[in-house]
Enzyme design. Sequence first.
Site, PDB file in Angstrom:
ATOM      1  N   HIS A 106      37.873  40.201  43.552  1.00 27.28           N
ATOM      2  CA  HIS A 106      37.322  39.045  42.921  1.00 27.28           C
ATOM      3  C   HIS A 106      37.914  39.021  41.512  1.00 27.28           C
ATOM      4  O   HIS A 106      38.145  40.089  40.759  1.00 27.28           O
ATOM      5  CB  HIS A 106      35.698  39.160  42.963  1.00 27.28           C
ATOM      6  CG  HIS A 106      35.160  37.944  42.508  1.00 27.28           C
ATOM      7  ND1 HIS A 106      35.183  37.246  40.995  1.00 27.28           N
ATOM      8  CD2 HIS A 106      34.656  36.873  43.176  1.00 27.28           C
ATOM      9  CE1 HIS A 106      34.576  36.230  41.098  1.00 27.28           C
ATOM     10  NE2 HIS A 106      34.244  35.958  42.242  1.00 27.28           N
ATOM     11  N   GLU A 178      40.077  31.475  45.837  1.00 29.07           N
ATOM     12  CA  GLU A 178      39.203  31.091  44.854  1.00 29.07           C
ATOM     13  C   GLU A 178      39.960  30.893  43.495  1.00 29.07           C
ATOM     14  O   GLU A 178      40.081  31.822  42.696  1.00 29.07           O
ATOM     15  CB  GLU A 178      38.125  31.925  44.374  1.00 29.07           C
ATOM     16  CG  GLU A 178      37.159  32.482  45.790  1.00 29.07           C
ATOM     17  CD  GLU A 178      36.039  33.231  45.582  1.00 29.07           C
ATOM     18  OE1 GLU A 178      34.822  32.769  45.742  1.00 29.07           O
ATOM     19  OE2 GLU A 178      36.256  34.343  45.070  1.00 29.07           O
TER      20      GLU A 178
END
EC number: 5.3.1.33
Length: 263
Positions: A106, A178
Amino acid sequence: MPDARALGAAQLWIGTSWKMNKGLAESRGYARELAEYVAAKPPAGVQPFIIPSFTALTTVRDALGDDSPVLLGVQNAHWEDHGAWTGEVSVAQAKDAGAQIVEIGHSERREHFGETVETTRLKVAAALHHGLVPLLCIGESAENKQAGESSRFILEQAAGALEGLTDEHLARVLIAYEPIWAIGENGRPATVEELRQPFDDLAREYGCRTMGLLYGGSVNTDNAEDLLGIDHVTGLFIGRAAWQLPGYVRILEMAAAHPKAKA
């Protein structure tokens, strides 16, 4: 809970990471209500998953129950099984506590905790070794996007983390695109047009070889249906819009009603 090695039948993946939110009581309540919902209205063609904090992992596992179709993940894990890694939790330990998915790479971990291409590769390999699903997060910054480097950047991130994997291994990997500029409280929701090229590029390299290509970044009940309609998108990775159960359930219902869930 289903064995992660046997996954792949779902047409759409719909999941949420709670980041550093929710105590034990709130986590337990959410999981119990979610378990009741999916038992009463199984979302056909959809694989739900939730990724709580480490401290709530076993609480959520127990609240979901042994027969729950909802998969459980962790937000990070170390590639070594054991050793002098103070403060870390290994993939093996996460699996022992009930995890079936490992979120890897992430952007917040890359920015704040020194995550690199090399560490993402090691974590992906460890997750696969232990039979868990690696959920590899990739995404470019606003600066990359403005420079016209989005596709090159995300493909390099993916290639580095997935280097050396066989097609059998890739078939057990999820990729979540993302874009950094679209995530978080101050993120700008990406338009459908902005997302077409990145997913075309990812599909060309990995689309038929991985378990799925997910989108994450300011996903909410207003845009989820449109995002699912983008070519090659096979799921959504949701943040704050799913932190309250009604929001998550609404997006699960949208996914179950979507033509892709019935393909």
